[in-house]
Design an enzyme around this catalytic site. Structure first.
Site, PDB file in Angstrom:
ATOM      1  CG  HIS A 268      -1.963   0.961   1.441  1.00 24.50           C
ATOM      2  ND1 HIS A 268      -1.514   2.558   1.954  1.00 24.50           N
ATOM      3  CD2 HIS A 268      -3.231   1.104   1.263  1.00 24.50           C
ATOM      4  CE1 HIS A 268      -2.850   2.826   1.915  1.00 24.50           C
ATOM      5  NE2 HIS A 268      -3.571   2.083   1.457  1.00 24.50           N
TER       6      HIS A 268
ATOM      7  CE  LYS B 213      -7.065   0.128   6.299  1.00 25.21           C
ATOM      8  NZ  LYS B 213      -8.104   0.416   5.121  1.00 25.21           N
TER       9      LYS B 213
ATOM     10  CD  GLN C 124      -6.955  -4.136   4.423  1.00 32.52           C
ATOM     11  OE1 GLN C 124      -7.892  -4.907   4.630  1.00 32.52           O
ATOM     12  NE2 GLN C 124      -7.170  -3.189   3.967  1.00 32.52           N
TER      13      GLN C 124
ATOM     14  CG  ASP D 265       0.369  -2.238   6.149  1.00 36.50           C
ATOM     15  OD1 ASP D 265      -0.306  -2.384   6.989  1.00 36.50           O
ATOM     16  OD2 ASP D 265       0.684  -1.680   5.115  1.00 36.50           O
TER      17      ASP D 265
ATOM     18  CB  CYS E 160      -3.774   3.531  -1.396  1.00 36.49           C
ATOM     19  SG  CYS E 160      -4.941   4.949  -1.065  1.00 36.49           S
TER      20      CYS E 160
HETATM   21  N1  PLP Z   1      -1.624  -0.702   4.627  1.00 30.23           N
HETATM   22  C1  PLP Z   1      -2.767  -1.330   3.958  1.00 30.23           C
HETATM   23  C2  PLP Z   1      -2.464  -2.854   3.523  1.00 30.23           C
HETATM   24  C3  PLP Z   1      -4.044  -0.695   3.896  1.00 30.23           C
HETATM   25  O1  PLP Z   1      -5.043  -1.482   3.293  1.00 30.23           O
HETATM   26  C4  PLP Z   1      -4.173   0.470   4.377  1.00 30.23           C
HETATM   27  C5  PLP Z   1      -5.581   1.163   4.270  1.00 30.23           C
HETATM   28  O2  PLP Z   1      -6.208   1.039   3.262  1.00 30.23           O
HETATM   29  C6  PLP Z   1      -3.174   1.162   5.015  1.00 30.23           C
HETATM   30  C7  PLP Z   1      -2.073   0.614   5.052  1.00 30.23           C
HETATM   31  C8  PLP Z   1      -3.407   2.444   5.587  1.00 30.23           C
HETATM   32  O3  PLP Z   1      -4.221   2.571   6.665  1.00 30.23           O
HETATM   33  P1  PLP Z   1      -4.722   3.705   7.279  1.00 30.23           P
HETATM   34  O4  PLP Z   1      -5.179   4.618   6.258  1.00 30.23           O
HETATM   35  O5  PLP Z   1      -5.621   3.405   8.326  1.00 30.23           O
HETATM   36  O6  PLP Z   1      -3.427   4.386   7.883  1.00 30.23           O
END
Ligand code: PLP
Length: 422
Positions: free
Chosen positions: A139, A242, A219, A216, A380
């Site tokens: 992401h 999430k 998900q 990260d 993203c």
């Molecule tokens: N990493 C992954 C795999 C995500 O799906 C997301 C959000 O869609 C993020 C990071 C970023 O999360 P946040 O916007 O809650 O900081």
């Protein structure tokens, strides 16, 4: 999501108890909404999950009964707010099996957690010749902070490729890994493809070359068991919203030895032990990294979200979603012109797809008229789109409150899209 299929997990344990999705649905007031004259079919949980009544109540109760600032007050409300806030931190610790609560830093979400690691851990340690290793499926939140760090320090970004099914190519990953690698930053589960990565293996490979592993977990935490001690990762970032919690709150896990050696990232109130104009002494972790009045209600809500997940059982959630993944994959296979992007064997219940000759935004718009909420775009994760040579995909993602009916509705909607455009 298939917790049993999680690489390295113990498959000999008793199967999780079955989850009654209709009863679970009753706990989510928003699912009673109509969109036009149709009931809402919410298939966008990878973007954000809906909130159960218990989380909504925990946040309201906080504001109705104990709203106050934390840590600094001697009065009753401040003490109660501090207990609620710190109590939620302890719930997070237990949830991911961190060794102690000092290893949990409250942040705004995954994005902030990763930026904190890049700037506080990375900036003083990296230099020319050092490398940060990512994968193609990251992401943007796990790309851009490292790009910024590389620009600041002269370090180089390296990328491990993924295969045609969206799996990480571990052999290629190992080829890019070297004693120059200082950071390996990898997603636990891909939001754009659903791929679940073999984190324990990746962490071991990173450690073998002396790199730290940053995971990260955005998900992952609502779908599969996360045990940071078992994974042995150095950092693990995730977002409350999430995993059934509020927006604007998340947690960064970091091994204590790292936090103790890291300088603050932001300065301000609540992160100091003493300030003069000549010098400032910082608080111990995790407070050193929590400048300013925090999102107290958010933390309380995230604690309630952990209770919600634990109450259902993460294995039961995983088993339910695995059923949906199987059903959805079979049903989507019946739709003319549909191609799934992301078919890895270890995969969460994310259906990213294209319909031949039809723009994903058109798909999303027609589905919305039927009350079906999916996401369309690059999610993203533009490098994933580039890898699969598509400008965008349509993505349906499920959670504990979804049923097979929802996926059948999706398929009916997609048949209407096909009738409209073909
Ligand atoms: N990493 C992954 C795999 C995500 O799906 C997301 C959000 O869609 C993020 C990071 C970023 O999360 P946040 O916007 O809650 O900081």
């Amino acid at each position: 999501m298939n917790p049993a299929a999680r690489p390295g997990s113990d498959t000999s344990i008793a199967p999780p108890r079955a989850l009654d999705a209709d009863r679970v649905r009753e706990q989510f007031p928003i699912l009673r909404r109509q969109i036009g004259d149709r009931p809402l079919v919410y298939l966008d949980s990878a973007a954000t999950t809906q909130k159960p009544q218990s989380v909504i109540d925990a946040v309201s109760r906080y504001y109705e009964e104990i709203n106050s600032n934390v840590h600094r007050g001697v009065h009753r409300l401040s003490e109660e707010a501090t207990n609620a806030y710190e109590g939620a931190r302890k719930k997070i610790r237990t949830f991911i099996n961190a060794k102690d609560w000092q290893e949990i830093v409250w942040v705004r979400g995954t994005t902030e957690g990763i930026n904190l690691v890049a700037q506080s851990w990375g900036r003083s340690r990296l230099g020319k010749g050092d490398e940060v290793l990512l994968t193609t499926m990251e992401h943007h939140s796990n790309i851009v902070p490292w790009q910024i760090l590389c620009e600041q320090t002269g370090a180089t970004l390296r990328i491990a490729p993924i295969g045609d099914d969206g799996s990480l190519l571990l052999e290629e990953f190992e080829k890019v890994l070297s004693d120059r690698t200082r950071v390996v930053a990898v997603t636990h589960a891909s939001n754009a493809l659903g791929t679940v990565n073999p984190i324990r293996e990746i962490v071991a490979l990173a450690h073998a070359v002396g790199a730290v592993a940053v995971i990260d977990g955005a998900q992952a935490t609502a779908h599969l068991p996360v045990d940071v001690r078992d994974l042995d990762c150095d950092f693990y970032a995730f977002s409350g919203h999430k995993m059934f919690g509020p927006t604007g709150i998340g947690a960064l896990y970091a091994k204590r030895e790292h936090l103790e050696a890291m300088p603050p990232w932001m300065g301000g109130g609540d992160m100091i032990s003493m300030v003069t104009f000549r010098e400032t002494h910082y608080s111990d972790p995790p407070f050193r990294f929590e400048a300013g009045t925090p999102n107290i209600a958010g933390a309380v809500g995230m604690g309630a979200a952990v209770d919600f997940i634990t109450g259902l059982g993460i294995d039961a959630i995983g088993a339910h979603e695995r059923g949906l993944l199987e059903h959805g994959t079979a049903r989507l296979g019946e739709v003319e012109g549909l191609r799934l992007i992301g078919t890895a064997p270890h995969k969460s219940a994310v259906f990213s797809f294209v319909l031949e000759g039809i723009h994903p935004h058109d798909i999303g718009t027609i589905l919305d008229r039927r009350g079906i909420a999916i996401r369309t775009g690059h999610h993203c994760a533009q490098p994933v789109m580039q890898r699969f040579r598509v400008p965008a995909t349509a993505r349906a993602s499920v959670s504990v409150y979804n049923t097979r009916r929802d996926l059948d509705d999706l398929v009916e909607g997609l048949e209407e899209v096909n009738r409209f455009f073909r």
